[in-house]
Design a protein around this motif. Structure first.
Motif, PDB file in Angstrom:
ATOM      1  N   PRO A   1       0.813  -1.216   0.000  1.00  0.00           N
ATOM      2  CA  PRO A   1       0.000   0.000   0.000  1.00  0.00           C
ATOM      3  C   PRO A   1       0.852   1.274   0.000  1.00  0.00           C
ATOM      4  O   PRO A   1       1.964   1.295   0.527  1.00  0.00           O
ATOM      5  N   PHE A   2       0.318   2.335  -0.560  1.00  0.00           N
ATOM      6  CA  PHE A   2       1.015   3.608  -0.703  1.00  0.00           C
ATOM      7  C   PHE A   2       0.817   4.529   0.498  1.00  0.00           C
ATOM      8  O   PHE A   2       0.679   5.740   0.350  1.00  0.00           O
ATOM      9  N   ARG A   3       0.845   3.980   1.695  1.00  0.00           N
ATOM     10  CA  ARG A   3       0.634   4.795   2.896  1.00  0.00           C
ATOM     11  C   ARG A   3       1.729   5.829   3.088  1.00  0.00           C
ATOM     12  O   ARG A   3       1.483   6.928   3.574  1.00  0.00           O
ATOM     13  N   TYR A   4       2.964   5.468   2.722  1.00  0.00           N
ATOM     14  CA  TYR A   4       4.063   6.423   2.902  1.00  0.00           C
ATOM     15  C   TYR A   4       3.773   7.706   2.127  1.00  0.00           C
ATOM     16  O   TYR A   4       3.806   8.800   2.686  1.00  0.00           O
ATOM     17  N   SER A   5       3.506   7.586   0.839  1.00  0.00           N
ATOM     18  CA  SER A   5       3.256   8.772   0.011  1.00  0.00           C
ATOM     19  C   SER A   5       1.978   9.493   0.426  1.00  0.00           C
ATOM     20  O   SER A   5       1.909  10.717   0.330  1.00  0.00           O
ATOM     21  N   GLU A   6       0.993   8.748   0.879  1.00  0.00           N
ATOM     22  CA  GLU A   6      -0.253   9.374   1.312  1.00  0.00           C
ATOM     23  C   GLU A   6      -0.038  10.270   2.529  1.00  0.00           C
ATOM     24  O   GLU A   6      -0.703  11.284   2.679  1.00  0.00           O
ATOM     25  N   THR A   7       0.880   9.915   3.392  1.00  0.00           N
ATOM     26  CA  THR A   7       1.120  10.711   4.601  1.00  0.00           C
ATOM     27  C   THR A   7       2.298  11.664   4.483  1.00  0.00           C
ATOM     28  O   THR A   7       2.300  12.722   5.099  1.00  0.00           O
ATOM     29  N   ARG A   8       3.311  11.318   3.672  1.00  0.00           N
ATOM     30  CA  ARG A   8       4.545  12.118   3.626  1.00  0.00           C
ATOM     31  C   ARG A   8       4.869  12.700   2.263  1.00  0.00           C
ATOM     32  O   ARG A   8       5.819  13.450   2.132  1.00  0.00           O
ATOM     33  N   GLY A   9       4.123  12.328   1.249  1.00  0.00           N
ATOM     34  CA  GLY A   9       4.421  12.817  -0.094  1.00  0.00           C
ATOM     35  C   GLY A   9       5.515  11.990  -0.743  1.00  0.00           C
ATOM     36  O   GLY A   9       5.833  10.888  -0.291  1.00  0.00           O
ATOM     37  N   HIS A  10       6.103  12.540  -1.790  1.00  0.00           N
ATOM     38  CA  HIS A  10       7.167  11.846  -2.519  1.00  0.00           C
ATOM     39  C   HIS A  10       8.322  11.542  -1.569  1.00  0.00           C
ATOM     40  O   HIS A  10       8.686  12.382  -0.741  1.00  0.00           O
ATOM     41  N   PRO A  11       8.933  10.372  -1.685  1.00  0.00           N
ATOM     42  CA  PRO A  11      10.016  10.017  -0.754  1.00  0.00           C
ATOM     43  C   PRO A  11      11.198  10.984  -0.735  1.00  0.00           C
ATOM     44  O   PRO A  11      11.739  11.255   0.335  1.00  0.00           O
ATOM     45  N   ARG A  12      11.643  11.491  -1.863  1.00  0.00           N
ATOM     46  CA  ARG A  12      12.771  12.440  -1.905  1.00  0.00           C
ATOM     47  C   ARG A  12      13.878  12.041  -0.915  1.00  0.00           C
ATOM     48  O   ARG A  12      14.284  12.817  -0.057  1.00  0.00           O
ATOM     49  N   LEU A  13      14.355  10.832  -1.045  1.00  0.00           N
ATOM     50  CA  LEU A  13      15.300  10.270  -0.077  1.00  0.00           C
ATOM     51  C   LEU A  13      16.529  11.140   0.140  1.00  0.00           C
ATOM     52  O   LEU A  13      16.939  11.388   1.272  1.00  0.00           O
ATOM     53  N   ARG A  14      17.156  11.562  -0.921  1.00  0.00           N
ATOM     54  CA  ARG A  14      18.393  12.337  -0.766  1.00  0.00           C
ATOM     55  C   ARG A  14      18.118  13.655  -0.044  1.00  0.00           C
ATOM     56  O   ARG A  14      18.880  14.058   0.839  1.00  0.00           O
ATOM     57  N   MET A  15      17.057  14.338  -0.412  1.00  0.00           N
ATOM     58  CA  MET A  15      16.721  15.594   0.243  1.00  0.00           C
ATOM     59  C   MET A  15      16.404  15.385   1.726  1.00  0.00           C
ATOM     60  O   MET A  15      16.871  16.137   2.576  1.00  0.00           O
TER      61      MET A  15
END
Length: 129
Positions: free
Chosen positions: A61-75
């Motif tokens: 499930p896409f819960r991460y993006s639903e709560t935090r937006g795009h991962p943008r790991l490096r940023m």
């Protein structure tokens, strides 16, 4: 195996990611190199964020993006001092967690590849002397 390794979630499910990430953060909690990167009240939050990110990345499930937006790991990791030593310790603790988590054998290679490559990508400082 598909390009994004999305079948990993179907192999290990939510429980597999709970075991994997839980084992990793049990190690982080007592690690001299990685523990200082986490403010005291945020260790549980960091565990949840990594678990949700990995679940999403590997076909759940896409819960991460639903709560935090795009991962943008490096940023998101830019404020933290991550050198080769930190990268290597992160991989070492994750490898130990992979060994302990008792996951389906077919899930290990794509997870391992992702962890090694992502940890290298997060390096943002030269090696400490």
């Amino acid at each position: 195996m598909d390009l994004l390794d999305t079948k990993v979630y179907s192999l290990i499910g939510e429980d597999g990611f709970v075991r994997l990430v839980g084992g990793f953060y049990r190690r982080v909690a007592t690690d001299a190199i990685l523990r200082p990167l986490y403010p005291e009240p945020d260790l549980a939050g960091a565990e949840l964020r990594l678990r949700e990110f990995l679940i999403q990345r590997f076909g759940g499930p896409f819960r991460y993006s639903e709560t935090r937006g795009h991962p943008r790991l490096r940023m998101r990791h830019a404020p933290f001092h991550i050198d080769q030593r930190g990268r290597d310790r992160w991989v070492e603790l994750m490898e130990a967690s992979l060994a302990e988590a008792n996951l389906q054998p077919e899930a290990i290679p794509p997870l391992r590849k992702f962890f090694h490559e992502s940890a290298t990508f997060m390096i943002n400082r030269p090696a400490s002397p």
